[in-house]
Design a protein around this motif. Sequence first.
Motif, PDB file in Angstrom:
ATOM      1  N   TYR A 152       0.506 -11.557   2.197  1.00  0.00           N
ATOM      2  CA  TYR A 152       1.165 -10.991   1.030  1.00  0.00           C
ATOM      3  C   TYR A 152       1.161 -11.140  -0.395  1.00  0.00           C
ATOM      4  CZ  TYR A 152       1.289  -6.823   5.073  1.00  0.00           C
ATOM      5  OH  TYR A 152       0.705  -6.397   5.998  1.00  0.00           O
ATOM      6  N   ARG A 153       0.217 -12.460  -0.705  1.00  0.00           N
ATOM      7  CA  ARG A 153       0.668 -12.644  -1.764  1.00  0.00           C
ATOM      8  C   ARG A 153       0.417 -11.941  -3.158  1.00  0.00           C
ATOM      9  NH1 ARG A 153      -3.220 -16.894  -1.400  1.00  0.00           N
ATOM     10  NH2 ARG A 153      -5.335 -15.152  -2.997  1.00  0.00           N
ATOM     11  N   ASP A 154       1.267 -12.030  -3.837  1.00  0.00           N
ATOM     12  CA  ASP A 154       0.984 -11.238  -5.383  1.00  0.00           C
ATOM     13  C   ASP A 154       1.042  -9.993  -5.006  1.00  0.00           C
ATOM     14  OD1 ASP A 154       0.638 -13.480  -7.217  1.00  0.00           O
ATOM     15  OD2 ASP A 154      -1.692 -13.837  -6.490  1.00  0.00           O
ATOM     16  N   GLU A 155       2.108  -9.557  -3.529  1.00  0.00           N
ATOM     17  CA  GLU A 155       2.447  -8.287  -3.356  1.00  0.00           C
ATOM     18  C   GLU A 155       3.809  -7.746  -3.070  1.00  0.00           C
ATOM     19  OE1 GLU A 155      -0.209  -5.762   0.028  1.00  0.00           O
ATOM     20  OE2 GLU A 155      -1.512  -7.077  -0.499  1.00  0.00           O
ATOM     21  N   ILE A 156       4.103  -6.493  -3.582  1.00  0.00           N
ATOM     22  CA  ILE A 156       5.552  -6.101  -3.750  1.00  0.00           C
ATOM     23  C   ILE A 156       5.606  -4.624  -2.145  1.00  0.00           C
ATOM     24  CG2 ILE A 156       7.837  -5.182  -4.829  1.00  0.00           C
ATOM     25  CD1 ILE A 156       6.002  -5.670  -7.585  1.00  0.00           C
ATOM     26  N   LEU A 157       6.075  -5.484  -1.534  1.00  0.00           N
ATOM     27  CA  LEU A 157       6.368  -4.413  -0.176  1.00  0.00           C
ATOM     28  C   LEU A 157       7.673  -3.315  -0.260  1.00  0.00           C
ATOM     29  CD1 LEU A 157       6.301  -7.906   2.042  1.00  0.00           C
ATOM     30  CD2 LEU A 157       4.671  -6.196   2.032  1.00  0.00           C
ATOM     31  N   GLU A 158       7.110  -2.673   0.201  1.00  0.00           N
ATOM     32  CA  GLU A 158       8.872  -1.627   0.703  1.00  0.00           C
ATOM     33  C   GLU A 158       9.677  -2.440   1.285  1.00  0.00           C
ATOM     34  OE1 GLU A 158       8.697   0.932  -1.678  1.00  0.00           O
ATOM     35  OE2 GLU A 158       7.259   0.298  -2.661  1.00  0.00           O
ATOM     36  N   ASN A 178       4.462 -15.508  -4.169  1.00  0.00           N
ATOM     37  CA  ASN A 178       4.457 -14.608  -5.092  1.00  0.00           C
ATOM     38  C   ASN A 178       4.653 -13.412  -4.256  1.00  0.00           C
ATOM     39  OD1 ASN A 178       5.418 -13.200  -7.588  1.00  0.00           O
ATOM     40  ND2 ASN A 178       3.760 -12.474  -8.313  1.00  0.00           N
ATOM     41  N   ILE A 179       4.767 -13.379  -2.790  1.00  0.00           N
ATOM     42  CA  ILE A 179       5.451 -12.194  -2.128  1.00  0.00           C
ATOM     43  C   ILE A 179       6.847 -11.686  -2.935  1.00  0.00           C
ATOM     44  CG2 ILE A 179       5.596 -10.997  -0.144  1.00  0.00           C
ATOM     45  CD1 ILE A 179       4.459 -13.888   0.584  1.00  0.00           C
ATOM     46  N   ASN A 196      13.048  -6.805  -8.079  1.00  0.00           N
ATOM     47  CA  ASN A 196      12.259  -7.479  -7.014  1.00  0.00           C
ATOM     48  C   ASN A 196      13.060  -8.231  -6.928  1.00  0.00           C
ATOM     49  OD1 ASN A 196      10.750  -5.045  -6.726  1.00  0.00           O
ATOM     50  ND2 ASN A 196       9.475  -6.635  -8.365  1.00  0.00           N
TER      51      ASN A 196
END
Length: 442
Positions: A256-262, A381-382, A393
């Motif tokens: 999940y690097r460079d991701e924005i999780l719900e 950047n997770i 975020n």
Amino acid sequence: MLDLNFVRGNLGKVEEKLRARGADPEALLGNFHSLDQRRREAITQAEQLKARRNELSQQVGALKKAGKNDEAAAVMDETRALKDKLDELDTAATALDEELRQSLARVPNLTRDEVPAGTSEADNVVIKTWGTKRNFDFEPKPHWEIGEGLGILDLERAAKLSGARFAVYMGAGARLERALISFMLDMHTQQHGYTEVLPPFMVNSKSLYGTGQLPKFADDLFRCSDADAESAAAGAYKDNDHWLIPTAEVPVTNLYRDEILEEARLPICLTAYTPCFRAEAGAAGKDTRGIIRQHQFQKVELVKFTKPEDSDAEHEKLTRNAEEILEALEFPYRRMLLCTGDTGFSSAKTFDLEVWLPGQQVYREISSCSNFESFQARRANIRFKPGGLKAKNEFVHTLNGSGLAVGRTWLAILENYQQADGSVRIPEALKPYMGGLEAISK
RNA sequence: GGAGGGAUGGGUGAGCGGUUGAAACCGGCGGUCUUGAAAACCGUUGUACUCGAAAGGGUACCGGGGGUUCGAAUCCCUCUCCCUCCGCCA
């Protein structure tokens, strides 16, 4: 990576925490204040000049549109004259920024306040002890004698194939390794709520940076020859190089690097079986007998992504999930809280699980369960998107632990379940995975 | 390995040298309406760094790096990744 603003505002505390680890704040952060100061001044200067340039450029556009070409040409000349100075300031600012970032990338995570002070594993604290050590009516042997005696472990031929610190498993020995992998994965997926992942066993430099192995610990890793050795030696890693993973933590956390999780998806709980490859640099002469310390070993890993406020509770759960494997296999073990000096680079707090090895009369680490808080998330950047009015975020917390190291579980079975005649009983929980086999005998 | 086509905000996707940090739509958040919800309508909605006590400025970011230009999401070079076709292959 630590938060720049936090370091700036809490330099004293950061230094104290680094000293507690046995690190030298001078060496790591010695000139932080002045470097930070010079960096900010350089950035400010460069940006002011850029603002001026942008302003003039806009004027050019406006003048040209109005047909005032002579005036435009004059402004263009003026802007052009700014160029050398701007390049100079920009280069200086970039260099200082890079210097600060690189120094920050080498600073370990801060340990939690409840982590006991200490300098080595001797200062780790026993949190609990489980199980009863078996009484042997004969002299228990170390696993290498049992394994070689049964013909299920062949270290000599492994050395021929690959060198020292490799193993070949044969027959029921090979099956036992496979049984353990399936047993552990089944328990974590069916009873503990983890989702199974099968990731690549090679990753790029960026992934290793994300979890904290790079830039500091390149020597502990095996690098594939497609890497540009020259740039790698200079600390500049390419985007498309490959390294053998030292643990599944690296590919799984970087998922999940460079991701924005719900937010609703958290916590995300993943488990992965992978081989692990470690150069074991600096371990020369340590654990040379048997298969305690190998260049390649198998491991089932547990990884979690949580909201910050949940990471402590999830850390405890994850550690319990690893303990439950040990308990299912009925191994005496103890849980250690690592001291400041023994806690890993990226970790804020680590529990080690140590299994009893009667053949050697020692407890040996079989799992290491850590809460990295936002240290890895910041590097990789997770983030997650908090619901409701908290619009901004935030970085997730990442955690992981071995659940368990398969090779060490394998040898723990040999040592704990050995019989006087040299055979090894199969633990009850494992029998279905061994085709009903009761014991491994010659 | 060969030949083409791509990469834009949370998502889809426009823009192809100058008020574009970026249209539109979707999603999110707030509101109006409603007993409540839905629908509809209105508003709002990127990140990092930096200056500032604050209010509020500034800079950078349209896959990465470099270049051209007074000015680059837009032009050029290069790298990476993705897609399509051909070849090879567990």
